[in-house]
Write an enzyme that holds these catalytic residues in place. Structure first.
Site, PDB file in Angstrom:
ATOM      1  N   GLU A  18      -4.090  -0.218   8.151  1.00 53.57           N
ATOM      2  CA  GLU A  18      -2.932   0.174   8.961  1.00 53.57           C
ATOM      3  C   GLU A  18      -3.043  -0.450  10.347  1.00 53.57           C
ATOM      4  O   GLU A  18      -4.145  -0.534  10.903  1.00 53.57           O
ATOM      5  CB  GLU A  18      -2.843   1.701   9.154  1.00 53.57           C
ATOM      6  N   ASN A  30      -7.947   1.527   9.910  1.00 54.27           N
ATOM      7  CA  ASN A  30      -6.655   1.792  10.536  1.00 54.27           C
ATOM      8  C   ASN A  30      -6.868   1.692  12.041  1.00 54.27           C
ATOM      9  O   ASN A  30      -7.636   2.465  12.606  1.00 54.27           O
ATOM     10  CB  ASN A  30      -6.170   3.210  10.223  1.00 54.27           C
ATOM     11  N   ARG A  83       0.842  -1.195   0.000  1.00 51.29           N
ATOM     12  CA  ARG A  83       0.000   0.000   0.000  1.00 51.29           C
ATOM     13  C   ARG A  83       0.879   1.247   0.000  1.00 51.29           C
ATOM     14  O   ARG A  83       1.678   1.435   0.913  1.00 51.29           O
ATOM     15  CB  ARG A  83      -0.924   0.000   1.238  1.00 51.29           C
TER      16      ARG A  83
END
Ligand SMILES: *[C@@H]1O[C@H](CO)[C@@H](O)[C@H](O)[C@H]1NC(C)=O
Ligand SMILES: *[C@@H]1O[C@H](CO)[C@@H](O)[C@H](O)[C@H]1NC(C)=O
Ligand SMILES: *[C@@H]1O[C@H](CO)[C@@H](O)[C@H](O)[C@H]1NC(C)=O
Length: 523
Positions: free
Chosen positions: A399, A330, A100
Site C-alpha cells: 500500500e 504499507n 490486491r
C-alpha cells in the site's frame, strides 16, 4: 515572432522539468510489477446479501455510528460485489499487472467456522478471480483486512488463542477453493493497527479496551495464526499451487523530534514496537529485546507476576521464524518521534510501555489527513531500514497513497505518486530488493473511522448515485502512463501530467512547429 514561440516553449519545458528535477530517471527493473488495491469491507457492499454474516465493522458502524466521522457505514459503499465486470475492465484499462483485494471472512464462512461454506461467496470470488485472469491481471489476495466475523469476536476474537485454529481453518477453505489461481497471498493487513483496537484505539472491535494487555494478546495470536497459515500453505498447497505467502505490515518513518539522544532512541524504539514486534519474530526470531524488556519492567512496576507481553516457547519461535515469502510494506508517511514523560505507571498502557510521543507539528506538505504528510524521503528511509534490519528481504509495497481535496484534477496525488515511485527507484539503486508497488486505492471508498470524508481513489465513486458511477481522476491517467513507460521521465521530460503547463507546452510546441514550417515555406 517565429523565433519567439519556440523560445517560450523551451522556457515552459524547462519550467516543467525544473519542477521534477528530483525525480529518478531510472527505468523500473524488467520483473517489477505494478498494482492497485482495495479491501472487502471498504468496497464490497452487499453487507447482508446472499448469506453473508455480520463482521466487527458491520457491528461497529451499525451500533456506534458516532465513532465514524460522518456516521456512515459500508453497507453498500462502492458495491464492488455487483460490479465485477466493470471494475475488471477499469483495471485492464489502467494496465496494472496485479490487483490486491481481500476476502470477506464472514461472506465465505457466515458463522466464522469452516463447517458451513457460503456457496455464493465461492461463486463471487471465483467470478472475480477468473475475470481478472481472463484480462491478464494477477490476483493478490488478502485473507484478513480487519473484518472479523462478529460471532468470533464474541468469543474474544484475536485475544482468544483458539483464533489461531479458526483462522487456519478459514485459510484452508480459501486455499482449497481459490488457491489454484491465486499467485500471492497476504495473511494479515496492518496487524499493529487492528490489534491496538484491543487496547486504547477507537476501532473495531470497539468493546474490548484492555490497554497494554489485549493489544499484546492480539499480536501474539496474529503471529501464531500467520505462521500456522504459512506452514499449512507451504506443506499442503505450495507444490501444486506454486504461489507465495506473506504479511502486510505498516511502517511509518520516525525521525527524532530533536537531536537529543533520548529522541533518537525514541525513534528507534518506536520502529521496534510498531514494526519489529511483528517483523522480528518472522525474520529474526522472537520479539525484539527492547520490547520484551520494556514491557517486562513496566509490568513488574505495576505489580504483575509476569510480563503483559506473552512469551513464545522455543518451539513457537522456530515455528514463526522464516514464515514469509515476502515482506509486504504499507507506507504512507513520516512522523516526528519524541521521548515521552517519565511518569510513574499506574495502569497498564501500551503507550506508556513504548513511551514515545508523536510531535504533531512538522514542516512537511500537508494532506486532508492530519497525520499524513508528503514525505517520499521517508519511504526511501524505511525501505533501506528494512533491508539492513532484516537481511535484505524480498519486499512488495502492498500500500502507498494519499487522499485528495475532492477534485478530479488531483495534482496532489500525482505529485505523491511520482515522488514516492522516485524514492522507490532510489532505494532499488541502493540495493533494496523491492519488486512490487501497489497504489492505494483503486476507488474512493469507506475509510474506516473517517467514513467517506476522505478520498483515496485513482477513481472517483459517486456514493449518491445508485449505480455508483466510477470516474477516473487525472492520476489514473498518469499511473497508466508510468506503468506503460516503466519510467518517470521520458526524453528528459517528466511524464505528461495532463496539467495546465504541459497542455500549454504541447500547444506551443505545435504552434512553434507550424511557424517553422510556414517560415521555411516562405523562404
Ligand atoms: C516449506 O516446505 C519445504 C518442503 O516441505 C521445506 O523444506 C521448508 O523448510 C518449508 N519452509 C519453512 C519456512 O518451513
Ligand atoms: C519537539 O521539539 C520541540 C522543540 O524543538 C518542542 O517544542 C516539542 O515540545 C517537542 N515535541 C514533543 C512531543 O516532545
Ligand atoms: C452523483 O449522482 C447523483 C445522482 O445520480 C447526481 O445527481 C450527481 O450530480 C452526481 N455527482 C457527481 C459529482 O457526478
Amino acid at each position: 515572432m517565429a523565433v519567439l514561440v519556440p523560445l517560450v516553449c523551451v522556457c515552459l519545458l524547462s519550467f516543467a522539468k525544473g519542477q521534477n528535477l528530483e525525480l529518478s530517471s531510472d527505468e523500473f527493473p524488467e520483473d517489477f510489477l505494478f498494482g492497485t488495491a482495495t479491501s472487502a469491507y471498504q468496497t464490497e457492499g452487499a453487507w447482508n446479501v446472499n448469506g453473508k454474516g455480520e463482521n466487527i465493522w458491520d457491528y461497529l458502524t451499525h451500533n456506534y455510528p458516532d465513532r465514524i466521522a460522518d456516521g456512515s457505514n459500508a453497507d453498500i459503499s462502492c458495491d464492488t460485489y455487483h460490479h465485477v465486470e466493470d471494475d475488471v475492465a477499469i483495471l485492464r484499462d489502467l494496465g496494472v499487472d496485479y490487483y490486491r483485494f481481500s476476502i470477506s471472512w464472514s461472506r465465505l464462512l457466515p458463522n466464522g467456522f469452516s463447517h458451513e461454506i457460503n456457496d455464493d461467496a465461492v461463486r463471487y470470488y471465483n467470478f472475480l478471480i477468473d475475470a481478472l485472469l481472463n484480462n491478464g491481471i494477477t490476483p493478490m489476495v488478502t485473507l484478513y483486512h480487519w473484518d472479523l466475523p462478529q460471532i468470533l469476536q464474541k468469543l474474544g476474537g484475536w485475544s482468544n488463542v483458539n483464533i489461531v485454529d479458526y483462522f487456519t481453518d478459514y485459510a484452508n477453505v480459501a486455499f482449497e477453493n481459490f488457491g489454484d489461481r491465486v499467485r500471492y497471498w497476504i495473511t494479515f493487513n496492518e496487524p499493529d493497527l487492528f490489534c491496538e483496537a484491543y487496547g486504547a484505539l477507537e476501532f473495531a472491535p470497539i468493546e474490548v479496551k484492555a490497554d497494554g494487555i489485549g493489544d499484546y494478546l492480539c499480536s501474539h495470536h496474529v503471529l501464531l495464526a500467520h505462521a500456522s497459515a504459512y506452514h499449512l500453505y507451504n506443506e499442503s498447497f505450495k507444490t501444486t499451487q506454486r504461489g507465495s505467502l506473506g504479511i502486510a505490515l505498516s511502517s511509518r518513518w520516525y525521525l527524532p523530534n530533536t537531536t537529543s539522544v533520548e529522541d533518537i532512541e525514541a525513534a528507534n524504539r518506536f520502529l521496534q514496537f510498531k514494526v519489529g514486534r511483528f517483523a522480528h519474530p518472522i525474520y529474526i526470531g522472537d520479539y525484539p529485546e527492547i520490547v520484551k524488556n520494556l514491557v517486562a519492567i513496566r509490568s513488574q512496576e505495576e505489580g504483575f507476576p509476569y510480563s503483559r507481553l506473552p512469551e513464545f516457547t522455543p518451539t513457537e519461535i522456530d515455528y514463526i521464524r522464516g514464515s514469509s515469502d515476502f515482506f509486504g510494506l504499507n507506507f504512507y508517511t513520516a512522523e516526528l518521534a519524541a521521548n515521552g514523560p517519565q511518569n510513574v505507571p499506574t495502569a497498564p498502557s501500551y503507550n506508556r510501555d513504548h513511551n514515545v510521543v508523536i510531535e504533531p507539528e512538522n514542516p512537511w506538505q500537508a494532506t486532508p489527513i492530519s497525520w499524513l504528510k508528503v514525505t517520499p524521503w521517508g519511504f526511501q528511509e524505511v525501505l533501506i531500514w528494512l533491508k539492513n534490519e532484516y537481511s535484505n528481504p524480498l519486499i512488495f509495497v502492498t500500500e502507498n497513497g494519499v487522499p485528495d481535496a475532492e477534485n478530479y484534477n488531483d495534482e496532489e496525488r500525482i505529485y505523491y505518486l511520482r515522488t514516492h515511485l522516485s524514492a522507490l527507484l532510489s532505494a532499488i539503486a541502493e540495493g533494496v530488493n523491492v519488486k512490487m508497488y501497489t497504489f492505494w486505492s483503486l476507488f474512493d471508498n469507506f475509510e474506516w473511522d473517517l467514513g467517506y470524508t476522505v478520498k483515496f481513489g485513482l477513481y472517483h465513486v459517486n456514493m449518491s448515485d445508485p449505480s455508483r458511477t466510477r470516474e477516473p481522476k487525472a492520476s489514473a491517467q498518469i499511473y497508466k502512463q508510468i506503468i506503460n513507460n516503466r519510467r518517470l521521465i521520458i526524453n528528459d521530460i517528466s511524464v505528461d501530467n495532463g496539467g495546465p503547463e504541459s497542455i500549454l507546452c504541447n500547444i506551443c510546441l505545435i504552434v512553434g512547429g507550424l511557424l517553422i514550417v510556414f517560415r521555411n515555406y516562405l523562404n
